[in-house]
Enzyme design. Sequence first.
Site: not given
Ligand code: UDX
Ligand code: ADP
Length: 463
Positions: A92, A277, A165-166, A222, A11, A271
Site C-alpha cells: 500500500n 486510488c 477495478a474492484e 496516474l 497480498a 454521492v
Molecule cells: C479505479 C480504476 O477504475 C481502476 O482502473 C484502477 O486500477 C483503480 O481505480 P476502483 O477504484 O476499484 O478502480 O473502482 P471504479 O469502478 O473506478 O470506481 C471508483 C469510484 O467512482 C467508486 O466509488 C464508484 O462508485 C464511483 N463512480 C464510478 C461513480 O460515482 N460514477 C461512475 O460513473 C463511475
Molecule cells: P492494494 O489495494 O494496493 O492491494 P492493500 O492495502 O489491500 O493495498 O494491500 C497491501 C498489502 O501490503 C497489505 O496487506 C500490507 O500488509 C502489505 N505490506 C505492506 N508493506 C509490506 C512489506 N514490507 N512486506 C510485506 N507486506 C507488506
Amino acid sequence: MKVTNICCIGAGYVGGPTMAVIAQKNPHIKVTVVDVNEARIAAWNHDDLEQLPIYEPGLDAVVAEARNRNLFFSTDVDGAIDAADMVFISVNTPTKTYGKGKGMAADLKYIELCARQIARVSKTDKIIVEKSTLPVRTAQAIKSILHNTGNGVKFQILSNPEFLAEGTAVQDLMAPDRVLIGGEQTEEGFKAIQALVDVYSTWVPDENILTTNLWSSELSKLTANAFLAQRVSSINALSELCEVTGANVGEVANAIGKDSRIGPKFLKASVGFGGSCFQKDILNLVYISKSYGLNEVADYWEQVIIMNDYQKHRFATKIIQTLYNTISGKKIAFLGWAFKKDTNDTRESAAIYVADQLIDEQATIAVYDPKVTAQQMESDLNYLGTRAEEENERFLMAINDPYEACKDAHAIAVLTEWDEFKTYDWQKIYDNMLKPAFVFDGRGILDHKKLETIGFQVYVIGK
Ligand code: UDX
Ligand code: ADP
C-alpha cells in the site's frame, strides 16, 4: 530469460487477485504471495473460500484452481524473495499523514522498506516490478537503493501498473483493455520487459500489451485514474445544476454518452467517488505538479477532488435540510457502506463522510451492507478522528438485516449501488418506518416512481 518463480510482496486487493490470475494462466510458474499481515495470509489459505480476505466475484474459483498447485500464500517474505527471479511490489502507498507533502504526497515508506528488504535478501539477479501506483520517478529511487547493495546482484526495474477495478477484478484481469509495461530503454531493460511480456502473453493478445519507458508507464497510471475521476466529478457537478433547472442528469448523461467521442461509461452521477486510488492518485498528481512549479496544472486537477468533497457534503446537507433541519436523535438507515458494489473495500467511501456529517448533528446511523463488517465501519469512522471512539460507537450501528436497519427510521440513504437493494419489498420497508418516510437515493438505482406510489418522499441525485 524465462521466469519460473514469482514473488509478490503484498497480498491485498491488487496483489491477491492479480497473482491468482497470473498463476492460473501460467501453471509452470511458481507464484508466492507474501505479506507481513499474518491474519491476511491465513485468510488467503483458508479452506472455506468464503473466508478469503477480499470479496471479488469469481475470485474463489481462480484461487481454488491454482492454490497449492503453483499459487502459495506465505508470511516468509525473505524466503520468497530469495527464491524468485521476478519480484512484484504490491504494497500500500497511502497519502502521507505527516511531514512534508502531508495530505498530498504518497507515503513511500512501505515501498522503500520493500526495496531495502529485497536488497538485503537477494543473492541472484532479479527483475523488480512496481505494481503499486507510485509517483513518477519512484522507480529511480528503488533502483538507487538496489544498486547500492554492493554484493554484485543485478536488478532490472519495471513499472507494470494494474488497471483492474474492484468488484470486477477477475474479469478485468482475464480480459484487460491493455497491459502496460515500462522499463529501461537499454538492452538489459528490453530483456526484462520481454520476460514480463511472456508472463502475460499466455492469455493477453500481443496487441493489448504496451511497452514504454519507465516514466511514461508510471505517469499513465496516474493519468488514467485522474481522467476517470474527472468524468465522475464532471457529471456530479452537473447533477446539482440539473436539480435546480429541472433537467434529469441520467437523461443528460445518456444524451452526451451517445457521442462516440465522449462515450457512455463513467457518467453515473453519485454521492461521490471513493476507493483507494482516485483521490490518492490525483493528490499525487497535484503534488508532483506543484513540486515542479506547475501551479495551474495542480489547481486544475485539484478541482476534481474539491468537487467530490462538495458532492458528499451536499448529499448530507440535503438529508439534514429535508428532515426539517433537525436530525438529533433520529434514526437514519444507510443502505451500503462499501465504496462501490461487489466489493468489501471501504477505503475513502462516501458513506464514511456522509455518516460523519450526520453524526455531527447527533443522528443515529443504522447501516446495512452485504459485505462490510461492523468492525470495519467503526474503524473507518474512527480513522477520521472527528470525535471520541465511544461517541462513534453510540451513534453508528451495523445491522445485518436490511429490513431491521430501516425499521423505525425517519429516512433511508442509499450510499452503494448493490443490486440486491432493488429487489427488496419496499412496501414492507415503508410500513415499518416513521412518516413521512424519506428515501435519499445517492446512486440513482431504485424505482422512484414505485417508491412514490407506495408513499415515500424521494430525493435522487441529479433529478
Ligand atoms: C479505479 C480504476 O477504475 C481502476 O482502473 C484502477 O486500477 C483503480 O481505480 P476502483 O477504484 O476499484 O478502480 O473502482 P471504479 O469502478 O473506478 O470506481 C471508483 C469510484 O467512482 C467508486 O466509488 C464508484 O462508485 C464511483 N463512480 C464510478 C461513480 O460515482 N460514477 C461512475 O460513473 C463511475
Ligand atoms: P492494494 O489495494 O494496493 O492491494 P492493500 O492495502 O489491500 O493495498 O494491500 C497491501 C498489502 O501490503 C497489505 O496487506 C500490507 O500488509 C502489505 N505490506 C505492506 N508493506 C509490506 C512489506 N514490507 N512486506 C510485506 N507486506 C507488506
